[in-house]
Write an enzyme that holds these catalytic residues in place. Structure first.
Site, PDB file in Angstrom:
ATOM      1  N   GLU A 131      37.953  27.767  37.830  1.00 11.10           N
ATOM      2  CA  GLU A 131      38.031  29.175  38.239  1.00 11.10           C
ATOM      3  C   GLU A 131      36.636  29.684  38.524  1.00 11.10           C
ATOM      4  O   GLU A 131      35.710  29.449  37.737  1.00 11.10           O
ATOM      5  CB  GLU A 131      38.683  30.024  37.147  1.00 11.10           C
ATOM      6  CG  GLU A 131      38.694  31.520  37.439  1.00 11.10           C
ATOM      7  CD  GLU A 131      39.370  32.329  36.329  1.00 11.10           C
ATOM      8  OE1 GLU A 131      40.262  31.770  35.653  1.00 11.10           O
ATOM      9  OE2 GLU A 131      39.004  33.508  36.132  1.00 11.10           O
TER      10      GLU A 131
ATOM     11  N   GLU B 145      34.193  40.554  38.669  1.00 13.23           N
ATOM     12  CA  GLU B 145      35.158  41.232  37.802  1.00 13.23           C
ATOM     13  C   GLU B 145      34.482  42.468  37.235  1.00 13.23           C
ATOM     14  O   GLU B 145      33.300  42.427  36.883  1.00 13.23           O
ATOM     15  CB  GLU B 145      35.594  40.341  36.641  1.00 13.23           C
ATOM     16  CG  GLU B 145      36.449  39.157  37.018  1.00 13.23           C
ATOM     17  CD  GLU B 145      36.841  38.351  35.794  1.00 13.23           C
ATOM     18  OE1 GLU B 145      38.003  38.472  35.337  1.00 13.23           O
ATOM     19  OE2 GLU B 145      35.976  37.597  35.289  1.00 13.23           O
TER      20      GLU B 145
END
Length: 387
Positions: A265, A270
């Site tokens: 990932e 974020e």
């Protein structure tokens, strides 16, 4: 005038008819010649030969600051006025100018055909056209170029049109297993995604639906647009508030056969909202598996003033077989060496995910300070790879 001259000469001819025949013929001859000369001169004077303009020169200049403004200058011999068409609309009305100068501001990037007519009269004119490439850069926040030295543009989505491009994107729908693995509170629906005026918008709402108290959207490019290495630029304005969790990220395209985190990932951006120290901070992280255990490494980047919801920023990674480097507005804030065999996940193909989660293990639940709806607006995603 001609009627008067004709009547005068006719009267003279009648008069001469009463005189000696020889004299009549001689004088009649001279009068006839005079009549022809006068009429010829008068015709030349009343109907001059119409001259079309010539040597039409056309110059088009584009504002280098990306405002979309274009300036046209034209010149031609024997031109009395000019009509300028900027090729920006089916029912476009021309700009009429005596000097041959005109300006226009385009709203969107593209290649346009500029047409100039140099007129002597309304129906007598010549035409010249020129194609011009216009790049309209967003003026609200940071932006990045369409080209990089030594790299080619492998894929882009500028979110033109009125709907999400299904050849690129797929909606993931529902609550996911265990709240998408994070105890998230939202239900993902296509209805919370919109494309308009060159922007993709994902909206998180406080509304009850299918057992959830919140709705939002999550879109992926799995099996459609997958990449191994390159530079990724995503220009976005992100939401804020306690319990709001927007993300622009990637997963290994083999996730269907190699479960997370062994598929790998890459979190390009974020944000875990919730006031000072959070709404102004984003995170760049990788997740992988080592000896059967999940492992992650990341760093954060904080604005010196304001929050990320105030304006657009560009979130980027530069990824090759040696490292992954993170940037916000071209400022580097994280780099990871991936040459270790333990990080082999990051030498495979990955796909993109855009979503706005509500609640979950990391941000916690919204509280009374959180306002809805909250939106993440994406201007573009661009993937560059070595030439």
């Amino acid at each position: 005038m001609m009627q008067f001259i004709g009547k005068y000469l006719t009267d003279k001819l009648h008069l001469l008819c009463n005189l000696n025949t020889k004299i009549v013929l001689k004088k009649a001859y001279y009068l006839l010649v005079a009549l022809i000369v006068i009429m010829s001169c008068n015709d030349d004077e009343s109907s001059p030969e119409l001259k079309l303009p010539s040597d039409l020169a056309l110059n088009v200049e584009v504002d280098e600051k990306g405002t979309g403004e274009v300036t046209v200058s034209a010149s031609a011999k024997n031109a009395n006025f000019y009509n300028v068409y900027f090729g920006d609309g089916a029912n476009e009305k021309p700009v009429n100018t005596n000097e041959g100068m005109a300006t226009h501001k385009y709203a969107r990037s593209g290649t346009y055909t500029v047409t100039v007519q140099a007129h002597t009269t309304a129906t007598a004119f010549i035409t010249e056209t020129k194609q011009v490439a216009v790049e309209v850069l967003p003026q609200d926040g940071y932006t990045t170029p369409l080209t990089y030295v030594g790299m080619k543009l492998a894929w882009q989505d500028e979110f033109d049109g009125t709907s999400l491009d299904a050849s690129y994107w797929t909606h993931e729908i529902g609550r996911g297993a265990n709240g998408w693995g994070n105890n998230e509170l939202q239900y993902y629906r296509p209805e919370n995604t919109s494309v308009k005026d060159g922007y993709l918008t994902i909206t998180a709402k406080k509304e009850s639906f299918e057992g959830s108290e919140y709705t939002s959207s999550r879109i992926i490019t799995k099996d459609k647009k997958v990449f191994q290495y390159g530079r990724v630029d995503i220009r976005a304005k992100v939401p804020k508030g306690k319990g709001i969790w927007p993300a622009l990220w990637m997963l290994g395209n083999n996730i269907s056969t190699v479960p997370w985190p062994a598929c790998g990932e890459i979190d390009i951006m974020e944000l875990v909202g919730g006031g000072a120290g959070k709404d102004n901070t984003v995170h760049g992280t990788i997740h992988w598996e080592s000896n059967g255990q999940p492992v992650n490494f990341g760093k954060e980047y904080s604005l010196t003033s304001g929050v990320f919801a105030d304006k657009f920023h560009v979130f980027s990674i530069v990824w090759d077989d040696k490292s992954i480097t993170w940037y916000v507005d071209d400022v580097q804030f994280n780099v990871v060496d991936i040459t270790s065999a333990d990080l082999s996940e990051f030498k495979n193909q990955f796909f993109f995910i855009f979503n706005v989660a509500v609640g979950g293990n990391w941000p916690g639940s919204p509280d009374e300070s959180t306002t809805f709806p909250q939106q993440m607006t994406v201007d573009y995603i661009r993937v560059f790879q070595p030439e």
